[in-house]
Scaffold this motif. Structure first.
Motif, PDB file in Angstrom:
ATOM      1  N   PRO A 100       0.796  -1.233   0.000  1.00 29.22           N
ATOM      2  CA  PRO A 100       0.000   0.000   0.000  1.00 29.22           C
ATOM      3  C   PRO A 100       0.830   1.285   0.000  1.00 29.22           C
ATOM      4  O   PRO A 100       0.366   2.308  -0.489  1.00 29.22           O
ATOM      5  CB  PRO A 100      -0.813  -0.101   1.290  1.00 29.22           C
ATOM      6  CG  PRO A 100      -0.059  -1.030   2.172  1.00 29.22           C
ATOM      7  CD  PRO A 100       0.685  -1.955   1.275  1.00 29.22           C
ATOM      8  N   THR A 101       2.014   1.268   0.568  1.00 34.29           N
ATOM      9  CA  THR A 101       2.736   2.539   0.726  1.00 34.29           C
ATOM     10  C   THR A 101       4.140   2.492   0.158  1.00 34.29           C
ATOM     11  O   THR A 101       4.755   1.435   0.035  1.00 34.29           O
ATOM     12  CB  THR A 101       2.874   2.923   2.223  1.00 34.29           C
ATOM     13  OG1 THR A 101       3.699   1.944   2.859  1.00 34.29           O
ATOM     14  CG2 THR A 101       1.528   2.995   2.928  1.00 34.29           C
ATOM     15  N   ARG A 102       4.613   3.693  -0.148  1.00 34.71           N
ATOM     16  CA  ARG A 102       5.976   3.873  -0.637  1.00 34.71           C
ATOM     17  C   ARG A 102       7.004   3.374   0.365  1.00 34.71           C
ATOM     18  O   ARG A 102       7.983   2.731   0.025  1.00 34.71           O
ATOM     19  CB  ARG A 102       6.230   5.378  -0.789  1.00 34.71           C
ATOM     20  CG  ARG A 102       6.244   5.843  -2.181  1.00 34.71           C
ATOM     21  CD  ARG A 102       6.695   7.254  -2.193  1.00 34.71           C
ATOM     22  NE  ARG A 102       5.565   8.156  -1.944  1.00 34.71           N
ATOM     23  CZ  ARG A 102       5.691   9.454  -1.728  1.00 34.71           C
ATOM     24  NH1 ARG A 102       6.876  10.006  -1.668  1.00 34.71           N
ATOM     25  NH2 ARG A 102       4.628  10.204  -1.548  1.00 34.71           N
ATOM     26  N   GLU A 103       6.745   3.684   1.648  1.00 34.15           N
ATOM     27  CA  GLU A 103       7.696   3.316   2.704  1.00 34.15           C
ATOM     28  C   GLU A 103       7.883   1.801   2.758  1.00 34.15           C
ATOM     29  O   GLU A 103       8.998   1.295   2.835  1.00 34.15           O
ATOM     30  CB  GLU A 103       7.217   3.813   4.080  1.00 34.15           C
ATOM     31  CG  GLU A 103       7.212   5.314   4.244  1.00 34.15           C
ATOM     32  CD  GLU A 103       6.121   6.006   3.426  1.00 34.15           C
ATOM     33  OE1 GLU A 103       5.073   5.384   3.184  1.00 34.15           O
ATOM     34  OE2 GLU A 103       6.342   7.161   3.009  1.00 34.15           O
ATOM     35  N   LEU A 104       6.754   1.119   2.704  1.00 35.17           N
ATOM     36  CA  LEU A 104       6.807  -0.332   2.763  1.00 35.17           C
ATOM     37  C   LEU A 104       7.514  -0.882   1.530  1.00 35.17           C
ATOM     38  O   LEU A 104       8.320  -1.815   1.605  1.00 35.17           O
ATOM     39  CB  LEU A 104       5.373  -0.875   2.851  1.00 35.17           C
ATOM     40  CG  LEU A 104       5.215  -2.275   3.410  1.00 35.17           C
ATOM     41  CD1 LEU A 104       5.861  -2.396   4.773  1.00 35.17           C
ATOM     42  CD2 LEU A 104       3.740  -2.626   3.516  1.00 35.17           C
ATOM     43  N   CYS A 105       7.209  -0.263   0.409  1.00 30.21           N
ATOM     44  CA  CYS A 105       7.822  -0.642  -0.860  1.00 30.21           C
ATOM     45  C   CYS A 105       9.352  -0.522  -0.742  1.00 30.21           C
ATOM     46  O   CYS A 105      10.090  -1.450  -1.104  1.00 30.21           O
ATOM     47  CB  CYS A 105       7.297   0.331  -1.907  1.00 30.21           C
ATOM     48  SG  CYS A 105       7.325  -0.274  -3.557  1.00 30.21           S
TER      49      CYS A 105
END
Ligand code: AMP
Length: 435
Positions: A100-105
Motif C-alpha cells: 500500500p505505501t511507498r515506505e513499505l515498498c
C-alpha cells in the motif's frame, strides 16, 4: 519458537518442554538453498522468526499462503527468500509484490536487493512520488522481481513500459490496509493482468470479513499462517461471557453441549491435566470428545485432529500451545473453559472459529477468579463482551463481580486467591452475577 517461549507463564513451561526440540528450526531446516542461506547471513539473521519458519516451506512448495502477520514479525524475508529461490534464473518480471505505501515498498526493496544479489537476480521498486524515468530505465535493464504500489504500477503497465504476462508469483502485502485505503479496485485490475496459473501469497495484519471476501476468488487452497501478538478477532465471531461458579462450570458446559448440540466445538483448558479431567467428565455424559495436548504423542494428536475434522468427535479439548497449529474448517464454537492467562491467547483461540467467512461463537465460562483476565481481554479487543445466562440451566448461586467494579491494579492476593479472599478484603460483589 523462541518468541512464543519467552511469553510463557511458568505454569505452562513444563507443558511445552516435550515440544521444544522439534520447534527449534534453523534457516537450513527450511529447505533454503545455498544462495538464500548466504542472503540470510548477509541480512544478519541467526534463526527464523515464527512467520518465516511457517511460511518459507509452504511458499517453496508452491502453495498459496494467507498470512496474518504484522510488520515487525519478519514477514518480508518470509516471502522474499522463498520467492527468489523459486524464481531461479529466467527473463522478465516473474514475481510481483504489491504494497500500500511507498515506505513499505522501499523497505521490502532493501531486503530483496540484498537477497537477489546472492542469486544474480534483479529487483526494482516501482512507486509514485518520485520521477518515473529512472524506474523505467531499471525495468528495461531487466528485472525478476518488482515491488510496487498499485498506482505507479498501473501507470507503467498502461504506458507499455512493463508487462505482467510472465508473473509466476504475486504477493499482496498488507492487504487490509490496501482495502482500507481504497486501493482494492486497482489491485483487482493488476490481478486481471496476471497469468491464470500462478502462486498467490497474501499478508495482512488483520483478517476481517472484507479481506477474506476480497481474496476468496484469488487464492487456491491456501496454507494459513497466523502470527503476531495482537490480531483482532474476526468480525463474524459472536462472543459471550457466561458467569458461573467454579463448581458448576463443567455442569454448565455439559448442559450446553447436550442441549444445543453444536456441530464442532473446540474447548480450551489451561492445563493438560484439566483437559484430561474434562474429557473424562464429558465421556461420562455421553459426549464424544477427544484431547490434544503436549503429553499426547504425534500420532495421538493426528488421530484427535482427524477425528475432529471428520466428525467422529464433535468436541476437541486442547491447551493453547498445541492449538496454535489447529486449522479446521467449520468450528462452530470455541469454549474458553478456562479463561486464557494472556489476553492475546483469547484472540488466537477465537480465531479458530469463523474461518473463511463462516460464522462462529466464542464463549467464556467466567468464574469470580477470572474477572481481571476478562478485563484485560476486553481492554485488548476494545469492547465489552456481552454477559449471558445459559437458557434452561439451573444456577446454584453466583458471585461474579462486574468488571467495572474491579480495581485497576489488583493486589497479588486477589489475583491469585480468587473470590473468597477478595471478599475478606471487603470487596463488593454483585449478587446477580455480571449483568
Ligand atoms: P519485517 O516484519 O519484515 O518488517 O521485519 C521486522 C524486522 O525484523 C526487520 O528489522 C528485520 O530486519 C528483522 N528481522 C526479520 N527477520 C529476522 C530474523 N530471522 N532474525 C532477526 N531479525 C529479523
Amino acid at each position: 519458537m523462541t518468541q512464543i517461549l519467552t511469553d510463557l507463564t511458568p505454569d505452562l513451561m513444563p507443558e511445552l518442554k516435550p515440544d521444544l526440540k522439534p520447534d527449534l528450526k534453523t534457516f537450513a531446516d527450511l529447505n533454503l538453498d545455498r544462495a538464500m542461506l548466504d542472503a540470510v547471513a548477509k541480512l544478519g539473521y541467526d534463526e527464523p522468526t515464527p512467520v518465516q519458519e511457517q511460511a518459507i516451506p509452504q511458499i517453496l512448495a508452491g502453495r498459496d499462503v494467507v498470512g496474518c502477520a504484522q510488520t515487525g514479525t519478519g514477514k518480508t524475508a518470509a516471502f522474499v527468500l522463498p520467492i527468489l529461490q523459486r524464481l531461479g534464473r529466467g527473463t522478465g518480471v516473474r514475481a510481483l509484490v504489491v504494497t500500500p505505501t511507498r515506505e513499505l515498498c522501499a523497505q521490502i526493496d532493501e531486503v530483496a536487493r540484498i537477497c537477489a544479489r546472492c542469486n544474480g537476480q534483479h529487483v526494482v521498486a516501482v512507486y509514485g512520488g518520485v520521477p518515473y524515468e529512472p524506474q523505467v530505465q531499471k525495468v528495461r535493464r531487466g528485472v525478476d522481481l518488482v515491488i510496487a504500489t498499485p498506482g505507479r504500477l498501473l501507470d507503467m503497465i498502461q504506458r507499455g513500459d512493463l508487462t505482467l504476462s510472465k508473473v509466476e508469483i504475486i504477493v499482496l502485502d498488507e492487504a487490509d490496509r490496501m482495502l482500507d485505503m481504497g486501493f482494492w479496485p486497482d489491485v483487482q485490475r493488476i490481478i486481471r493482468k496476471l497469468p491464470e496459473k500462478r502462486q498467490n501469497l497474501l499478508f495482512s495484519a488483520t483478517m476481517s470479513r472484507g479481506v477474506l471476501e476480497a481474496v476468496r476468488d484469488t487464492l487456491h487452497d491456501p496454507a494459513r499462517i497466523q502470527i503476531g501478538e495482537v490480531a483482532m478477532p474476526v468480525d463474524e465471531v459472536e462472543q459471550a461471557v457466561y458467569p458461573v461458579t467454579a463448581e458448576q462450570k463443567t455442569e454448565l458446559l455439559v448442559h450446553f453441549l447436550r442441549e444445543q448440540k453444536p456441530t464442532r466445538t473446540l474447548i480450551f483448558t489451561r492445563t493438560k491435566h484439566k483437559a484430561d479431567r474434562l474429557a473424562t467428565h464429558l465421556t461420562r455424559h455421553g459426549i464424544k470428545g477427544t484431547i490434544m495436548h503436549s503429553n499426547r504423542t504425534q500420532s495421538q494428536r493426528e488421530h484427535a485432529l482427524e477425528g475432529f475434522k471428520n466428525g467422529r468427535y464433535s468436541v476437541l479439548i486442547a491447551t493453547d500451545i498445541v492449538a496454535r497449529g489447529i486449522d479446521v474448517e467449520g468450528i462452530s464454537h470455541v469454549v474458553n473453559y478456562d479463561i486464557p492467562a494472556k489476553p492475546e491467547d483469547y484472540v488466537h483461540r477465537i480465531g479458530r472459529t469463523a474461518r473463511a467467512g463462516a460464522s462462529g461463537e466464542a464463549m467464556i465460562l467466567l468464574t469470580a477468579e477470572d474477572v481481571h483476565e476478562l478485563k484485560a481481554i476486553e481492554r485488548l479487543i476494545g469492547s465489552e463482551i456481552e454477559r449471558r445466562d445459559l437458557p434452561g440451566f439451573t444456577y446454584d448461586h453466583r458471585h461474579i463481580p462486574e468488571s467495572k467494579d474491579v480495581p485497576k491494579r489488583p493486589g497479588k492476593l486477589l489475583y491469585r486467591g480468587g473470590a473468597q479472599r477478595a471478599m475478606q478484603r471487603g470487596f463488593h460483589f454483585s449478587k446477580k452475577g455480571a449483568h
